[in-house]
Write an enzyme that holds these catalytic residues in place. Structure first.
Site, PDB file in Angstrom:
ATOM      1  N   ASP A   1      -0.863  -3.046  19.455  1.00 49.25           N
ATOM      2  CA  ASP A   1       0.404  -2.309  19.406  1.00 49.25           C
ATOM      3  C   ASP A   1       0.182  -1.020  18.610  1.00 49.25           C
ATOM      4  OD1 ASP A   1       3.098  -1.702  19.762  1.00 49.25           O
ATOM      5  OD2 ASP A   1       3.755  -2.874  18.031  1.00 49.25           O
TER       6      ASP A   1
ATOM      7  N   LEU B   1       0.854  -1.181   0.000  1.00 49.30           N
ATOM      8  CA  LEU B   1       0.000   0.000   0.000  1.00 49.30           C
ATOM      9  C   LEU B   1       0.894   1.235   0.000  1.00 49.30           C
ATOM     10  CD1 LEU B   1      -2.413  -1.227   2.807  1.00 49.30           C
ATOM     11  CD2 LEU B   1      -2.888  -1.222   0.346  1.00 49.30           C
TER      12      LEU B   1
END
Length: 262
Positions: free
Chosen positions: A173, A78
């Site tokens: 996270d 991406l």
């Protein structure tokens, strides 16, 4: 077998280019372009198969894993773009949708790790027990006695300080380095998933930065008392940083414990 040879064997195509990407402190990531035009983000590490299952669990908000073999993961590439209010609002909405997905128990089916720091994910009967036994207590032996003692004191109060919640799917996270903006929207990368309290992701996202108002607009209203719980939840990433990068993070632990009233 070389990395390029392994990629070619998995994809059944020649590799035209491999370009290193920034992958944080604990992994190596590269942009792979194949001769047939396909592009992948390539990540190597001992737990990439676990990460692939976590990406699958997150679903459409994460880059899709396409090939996994041993310590090699190929996922959708991406291309990054500058963040706009629209991107941040999309992140808030995506995170709220993630937290609205619930499980049957706190934890995750398998353990994980940040480098040398093991992350136990054993199921727990309630949220305070999970936070104490799987997130705070495992780090006590690595701390100076004064900090360890203060965390022990905090652990004893958790049943009265953490709410009864349903197990929500967490990224686990969530700092800004694990948010990627591409194609006009936000994507969650490098997960460390488990089921817990959605405020954990919010607390970590605010530990090293301050998301703009558009993020809050997208996420919506937080639960009463979040401000008092935030330092309790921020202790976990602070403990990880202390163990990975050293005693320079002792001041952060002290500040968070003081903010938590310990």
């Amino acid at each position: 077998m070389s990395l390029i040879a392994r990629i070619e064997a998995l994809t059944r195509a020649k590799v035209a280019q491999v370009r290193a990407l920034h992958g944080g402190d604990l992994s190596e990531v590269a942009h792979v372009t194949l001769a047939d035009g396909r592009e992948y983000a390539c990540k190597t590490g001992p737990l990439v198969s676990v990460e692939a299952r976590m990406l699958d669990a997150i679903g459409a908000t994460a880059p899709a894993p396409r090939f996994v073999e041993g310590d090699l993961l190929l996922m959708d590439y991406l291309p990054g773009e500058p963040a706009t209010p629209t991107h941040w609002r999309d992140l808030g909405r995506a995170l709220r949708a993630l937290h609205d997905r619930t499980g049957d128990a706190f934890g995750w089916p398998e353990p994980y790790a940040f480098g040398a720091v093991a992350i136990p994910n054993d199921p727990a009967p309630n949220w305070p027990i999970f936070w104490a036994e799987c997130r705070l207590r495992p780090s006590l032996s690595f701390l100076p006695p004064d900090l360890a003692g203060r965390i022990e004191t905090l652990i004893a109060t958790l049943p009265d300080r953490l709410p009864k919640v349903r197990p929500a799917l967490l990224h686990g996270d969530l700092w800004t380095g694990n948010v990627h903006f591409s194609h006009g929207r936000a994507w969650l990368i490098d997960p460390a998933c488990y089921y817990g309290h959605g405020e954990v992701d919010l607390a970590m996202l605010h530990l090293f930065g301050s998301p703009p108002a558009a993020f809050r607009d997208g996420y919506g209203v937080v639960e009463p008392g979040y401000g008092e719980r935030q330092p309790i939840y921020q202790l976990w990433p602070a403990l990880v940083h202390y163990r990975l990068f050293g005693s320079g993070y002792a001041g952060m632990l002290d500040r968070l414990l003081s903010a938590a009233g310990v």
